[in-house]
Write a protein that holds these residues in place. Structure first.
Motif, PDB file in Angstrom:
ATOM      1  N   PRO A  87       0.834  -1.205   0.000  1.00 40.23           N
ATOM      2  CA  PRO A  87       0.000   0.000   0.000  1.00 40.23           C
ATOM      3  C   PRO A  87       0.870   1.257   0.000  1.00 40.23           C
ATOM      4  O   PRO A  87       1.749   1.400   0.844  1.00 40.23           O
ATOM      5  N   ARG A  88       0.619   2.139  -0.930  1.00 35.86           N
ATOM      6  CA  ARG A  88       1.447   3.336  -1.082  1.00 35.86           C
ATOM      7  C   ARG A  88       1.402   4.265   0.118  1.00 35.86           C
ATOM      8  O   ARG A  88       2.350   4.996   0.364  1.00 35.86           O
ATOM      9  N   ASP A  89       0.330   4.248   0.873  1.00 37.95           N
ATOM     10  CA  ASP A  89       0.228   5.160   2.015  1.00 37.95           C
ATOM     11  C   ASP A  89       0.654   4.502   3.322  1.00 37.95           C
ATOM     12  O   ASP A  89       0.445   5.062   4.395  1.00 37.95           O
ATOM     13  N   ALA A  90       1.280   3.337   3.252  1.00 34.90           N
ATOM     14  CA  ALA A  90       1.619   2.616   4.479  1.00 34.90           C
ATOM     15  C   ALA A  90       3.092   2.214   4.557  1.00 34.90           C
ATOM     16  O   ALA A  90       3.455   1.289   5.261  1.00 34.90           O
ATOM     17  N   HIS A  91       3.929   2.895   3.794  1.00 28.77           N
ATOM     18  CA  HIS A  91       5.375   2.743   3.951  1.00 28.77           C
ATOM     19  C   HIS A  91       6.003   4.105   3.698  1.00 28.77           C
ATOM     20  O   HIS A  91       5.438   4.944   3.001  1.00 28.77           O
ATOM     21  N   SER A  92       7.155   4.310   4.313  1.00 33.26           N
ATOM     22  CA  SER A  92       7.798   5.615   4.175  1.00 33.26           C
ATOM     23  C   SER A  92       9.283   5.494   4.492  1.00 33.26           C
ATOM     24  O   SER A  92       9.785   4.412   4.796  1.00 33.26           O
ATOM     25  N   THR A  93       9.954   6.610   4.408  1.00 36.28           N
ATOM     26  CA  THR A  93      11.384   6.651   4.673  1.00 36.28           C
ATOM     27  C   THR A  93      11.790   8.064   5.037  1.00 36.28           C
ATOM     28  O   THR A  93      10.945   8.936   5.241  1.00 36.28           O
ATOM     29  N   TYR A  94      13.083   8.276   5.111  1.00 36.19           N
ATOM     30  CA  TYR A  94      13.634   9.596   5.390  1.00 36.19           C
ATOM     31  C   TYR A  94      14.207  10.198   4.120  1.00 36.19           C
ATOM     32  O   TYR A  94      14.497   9.496   3.157  1.00 36.19           O
ATOM     33  N   ARG A  95      14.435  11.479   4.149  1.00 33.30           N
ATOM     34  CA  ARG A  95      15.103  12.196   3.062  1.00 33.30           C
ATOM     35  C   ARG A  95      16.514  11.625   2.892  1.00 33.30           C
ATOM     36  O   ARG A  95      17.169  11.287   3.861  1.00 33.30           O
ATOM     37  N   LEU A  96      16.956  11.503   1.658  1.00 31.98           N
ATOM     38  CA  LEU A  96      18.332  11.088   1.358  1.00 31.98           C
ATOM     39  C   LEU A  96      19.041  12.276   0.715  1.00 31.98           C
ATOM     40  O   LEU A  96      18.746  12.630  -0.429  1.00 31.98           O
ATOM     41  N   ASP A  97      19.920  12.889   1.455  1.00 28.27           N
ATOM     42  CA  ASP A  97      20.605  14.098   0.989  1.00 28.27           C
ATOM     43  C   ASP A  97      19.566  15.116   0.521  1.00 28.27           C
ATOM     44  O   ASP A  97      18.740  15.528   1.305  1.00 28.27           O
ATOM     45  N   GLU A  98      19.579  15.463  -0.762  1.00 30.22           N
ATOM     46  CA  GLU A  98      18.609  16.444  -1.273  1.00 30.22           C
ATOM     47  C   GLU A  98      17.352  15.806  -1.858  1.00 30.22           C
ATOM     48  O   GLU A  98      16.496  16.488  -2.400  1.00 30.22           O
ATOM     49  N   ILE A  99      17.225  14.494  -1.755  1.00 34.01           N
ATOM     50  CA  ILE A  99      16.067  13.803  -2.329  1.00 34.01           C
ATOM     51  C   ILE A  99      14.975  13.698  -1.264  1.00 34.01           C
ATOM     52  O   ILE A  99      15.188  13.085  -0.215  1.00 34.01           O
ATOM     53  N   ALA A 101      11.839  12.536   0.979  1.00 36.86           N
ATOM     54  CA  ALA A 101      11.434  11.194   1.409  1.00 36.86           C
ATOM     55  C   ALA A 101      10.367  10.596   0.507  1.00 36.86           C
ATOM     56  O   ALA A 101      10.425   9.403   0.173  1.00 36.86           O
ATOM     57  N   HIS A 102       9.367  11.385   0.092  1.00 30.62           N
ATOM     58  CA  HIS A 102       8.299  10.820  -0.739  1.00 30.62           C
ATOM     59  C   HIS A 102       8.831  10.351  -2.094  1.00 30.62           C
ATOM     60  O   HIS A 102       8.324   9.390  -2.662  1.00 30.62           O
ATOM     61  N   VAL A 103       9.867  10.976  -2.605  1.00 30.04           N
ATOM     62  CA  VAL A 103      10.470  10.545  -3.868  1.00 30.04           C
ATOM     63  C   VAL A 103      11.249   9.248  -3.650  1.00 30.04           C
ATOM     64  O   VAL A 103      11.153   8.313  -4.453  1.00 30.04           O
ATOM     65  N   VAL A 104      11.991   9.165  -2.566  1.00 31.54           N
ATOM     66  CA  VAL A 104      12.734   7.938  -2.248  1.00 31.54           C
ATOM     67  C   VAL A 104      11.771   6.761  -2.129  1.00 31.54           C
ATOM     68  O   VAL A 104      12.015   5.674  -2.671  1.00 31.54           O
ATOM     69  N   ALA A 105      10.641   6.973  -1.457  1.00 31.86           N
ATOM     70  CA  ALA A 105       9.651   5.907  -1.276  1.00 31.86           C
ATOM     71  C   ALA A 105       9.081   5.455  -2.615  1.00 31.86           C
ATOM     72  O   ALA A 105       8.912   4.252  -2.850  1.00 31.86           O
ATOM     73  N   ARG A 106       8.751   6.394  -3.501  1.00 33.29           N
ATOM     74  CA  ARG A 106       8.196   6.028  -4.818  1.00 33.29           C
ATOM     75  C   ARG A 106       9.223   5.264  -5.646  1.00 33.29           C
ATOM     76  O   ARG A 106       8.900   4.297  -6.333  1.00 33.29           O
ATOM     77  N   VAL A 107      10.475   5.690  -5.629  1.00 36.25           N
ATOM     78  CA  VAL A 107      11.523   4.989  -6.373  1.00 36.25           C
ATOM     79  C   VAL A 107      11.701   3.574  -5.827  1.00 36.25           C
ATOM     80  O   VAL A 107      11.843   2.614  -6.589  1.00 36.25           O
TER      81      VAL A 107
END
Length: 132
Positions: A87-99, A101-107
């Motif tokens: 589920p897209r709304d049930a996992h997450s992460t932290y920012r990676l440098d200038e990226i 967090a929501h972009v890191v999760a989608r990738v």
């Protein structure tokens, strides 16, 4: 069935066992808690045996970190022949440098390939007991 995988980090880490805020709030008496020390929830844990014993063939994976623990656990589940819903709304992460967090999760989602079922929201994930 709900299984919580709780990561046990080294001394001084934010996920060090016994630190304040690490206790889980279980909502049902049959929820299982499995402690782990690796990214992969199957590595060195009874997770695989528990799923086999309960004849589970489809799982939903949620949690932190999308590109680490979530990804490693999903990859092993797929390798074991399990169907995986993420589920897209049930996992997450932290920012990676200038990226962000929501972009890191989608990738991380897309890096898992097309065997994973991406659910738009956790509310639409439906499971039923397999036929006997």
């Amino acid at each position: 069935m709900v299984i919580h995988l709780q990561n046990d980090g080294p001394a001084g880490a934010v996920d060090e066992p016994g630190r304040p805020g690490r206790q889980l709030c279980l909502t049902a008496p049959d929820e299982a808690v499995i402690r782990k020390t690796e990214d992969d929830g199957f590595a060195g844990t009874p997770l695989g045996a528990l799923l086999e014993r309960r004849r589970v063939r489809r799982i939903a994976v949620v949690g932190l970190l999308s590109e680490m623990c979530v990804s490693a656990t999903v990859r092993t589940a797929l390798a074991r022949g399990l169907s995986v819903v993420l589920p897209r709304d049930a996992h997450s992460t932290y920012r990676l440098d200038e990226i962000p967090a929501h972009v890191v999760a989608r990738v991380a989602e897309h890096a898992l390939g097309d065997e994973v079922e991406l659910a738009g929201a956790s509310a639409v994930v439906d499971f039923a007991a397999p036929p006997c």
